[in-house]
Scaffold this active site. Structure first.
Site, PDB file in Angstrom:
ATOM      1  N   THR A 261     -35.272  29.101  33.619  1.00 24.79           N
ATOM      2  CA  THR A 261     -34.820  28.545  32.339  1.00 24.79           C
ATOM      3  C   THR A 261     -35.414  29.371  31.219  1.00 24.79           C
ATOM      4  O   THR A 261     -36.584  29.770  31.267  1.00 24.79           O
ATOM      5  CB  THR A 261     -35.232  27.073  32.186  1.00 24.79           C
ATOM      6  OG1 THR A 261     -34.533  26.292  33.165  1.00 24.79           O
ATOM      7  CG2 THR A 261     -34.886  26.539  30.808  1.00 24.79           C
ATOM      8  N   PHE A 263     -36.374  29.631  27.215  1.00 26.45           N
ATOM      9  CA  PHE A 263     -36.767  28.783  26.100  1.00 26.45           C
ATOM     10  C   PHE A 263     -36.888  29.634  24.840  1.00 26.45           C
ATOM     11  O   PHE A 263     -37.292  30.798  24.904  1.00 26.45           O
ATOM     12  CB  PHE A 263     -38.128  28.123  26.361  1.00 26.45           C
ATOM     13  CG  PHE A 263     -38.150  27.194  27.552  1.00 26.45           C
ATOM     14  CD1 PHE A 263     -38.056  25.822  27.381  1.00 26.45           C
ATOM     15  CD2 PHE A 263     -38.291  27.691  28.837  1.00 26.45           C
ATOM     16  CE1 PHE A 263     -38.084  24.960  28.473  1.00 26.45           C
ATOM     17  CE2 PHE A 263     -38.313  26.841  29.933  1.00 26.45           C
ATOM     18  CZ  PHE A 263     -38.212  25.473  29.749  1.00 26.45           C
TER      19      PHE A 263
END
Length: 360
Positions: A261, A263
């Site tokens: 992921t 960010f």
């Protein structure tokens, strides 16, 4: 080599003790100089945290090193050294999607170091609001996952904020199934963020086909619920397992072994060029033939590589879209600056959301 184990270890331990004595002296000397830097910055009202400078420091040390420490070891060690030095000057407050134990918290600490003060927020909206109101200096929000794609709420909020993107983190996501007992046979309900459920759907269908899948606001919230009810298992990481005192019923249950992921870091002073940067833009064009091609043409003309392209409805009822684009380079780099200048003549709307050091 003869002699007892202790006899052979003793001179090596003495050598390590001697080296540690030198290290602690040098670390304190370094911290004292960093404090002097902070005092000079105060006189010029300059920001304490400069991510591009920290990236350059780490890159220089990695280049100098001849091992056996690997590059990632050096990065982690010096991140914590610099985090502690910053804390001596000023405490850094970082908002993240809470509660405690989320991957967002792990990303925040991975970027700012463990000397930063975390501020858990109940939603992505609250992370933005916390930085906008000054309750925190920085915010960390998820923007996309390698399996499930963009985080739509983050993209929508970026359109309406004045906060700059000042950094990014690419975090490997290792999901575990957590419960009070650690017994897979006792699991009746699996609680997790919708994206985590999606990232583990194949494993869940194979190993827990009859279990209810219940979407909650975050993986850490799922872990909190699992700590209260023995029928519930959560999908979360090691930080959540430790915080909520849960056992691992099954490790590494994500369907994609390379699940990551990304960010964004929000807030602070826009970084200067580090030499390894990325620029994020939000664009829109008139609804006419060839408009998107003309919007993208300046990047090709000036040799600027585009690394991401997402679209979101403008919610105007006219089938208009906003385009979220990442390109390699800093907005002050010559070819990026030329492309952006040309772009203003082609796009109906242009917002440079940030130029920042690219995640390794």
């Amino acid at each position: 080599m003869g002699g007892t184990l202790e006899a052979q270890l003793q001179p090596l331990r003495e050598k390590i003790d001697h080296l540690d004595t030198q290290l602690i002296r040098l670390l304190n000397e370094r911290a004292a100089v960093a404090h002097e830097v902070g005092e000079v910055k105060k006189g010029f009202d300059a920001p304490v945290y400069r991510p591009e400078r920290e990236q350059q420091v780490i890159a220089r040390l990695q280049q100098m090193s001849t091992g056996p420490l690997r590059d990632e070891h050096i990065a982690h060690i010096w991140l914590e050294i610099m985090s502690a030095s910053r804390a001596l000057e000023k405490s850094t407050t970082v908002a993240f999607l809470g509660p405690v134990g989320t991957y967002s918290e792990a990303a925040a600490l991975d970027y700012f170091g463990n000397s930063a003060s975390g501020l858990p927020c109940p939603s992505i909206d609250e992370v933005f609001r916390s930085v906008e109101t000054g309750a925190s200096e920085f915010g960390v929000v998820p923007v996309e996952n390698s399996t499930e794609g963009a985080v739509s709420r983050t993209l929508d909020l970026l359109l309406n904020t004045t906060l700059p993107i000042t950094g990014e983190i690419a975090l490997p996501i290792h999901h575990s199934l957590l419960s009070r007992s650690g017994a897979l046979a006792e699991v009746e309900i699996v609680c997790a963020h919708p994206q985590a459920l999606a990232q583990c759907q194949r494993w869940l269908s194979t190993h827990l086909p009859k279990a209810e899948r219940r979407a909650v606001s975050s993986n850490a919230e799922g872990a909190r619920l699992a700590a209260e009810d023995s029928r519930i298992a959560a999908i979360a990481g090691e930080r959540a397992a430790s915080h909520y005192k849960l056992q691992t019923a099954a490790p590494m249950i994500q369907d994609d072994a390379h699940n990551r992921t990304r960010f964004y870091v929000l807030g602070g002073t826009p970084p200067l060029s580090s030499g390894a940067d990325q620029t994020s833009l939000i664009l829109s064009v008139k609804n006419e033939a060839g408009a998107v091609y003309r919007m993208l043409e300046p990047f090709a003309r000036y040799g600027v590589s585009m690394t991401r392209f997402e679209s979101r409805p403008a919610r105007s009822g006219s089938w208009a879209y906003y385009f979220y684009i990442d390109v390699e380079g800093h907005r002050d780099d010559a070819k990026v600056a030329d492309a952006l200048h040309a772009l203003t003549d082609q796009a109906a709307f242009v917002r440079i959301v940030g130029s920042y050091p690219r995640a390794k």
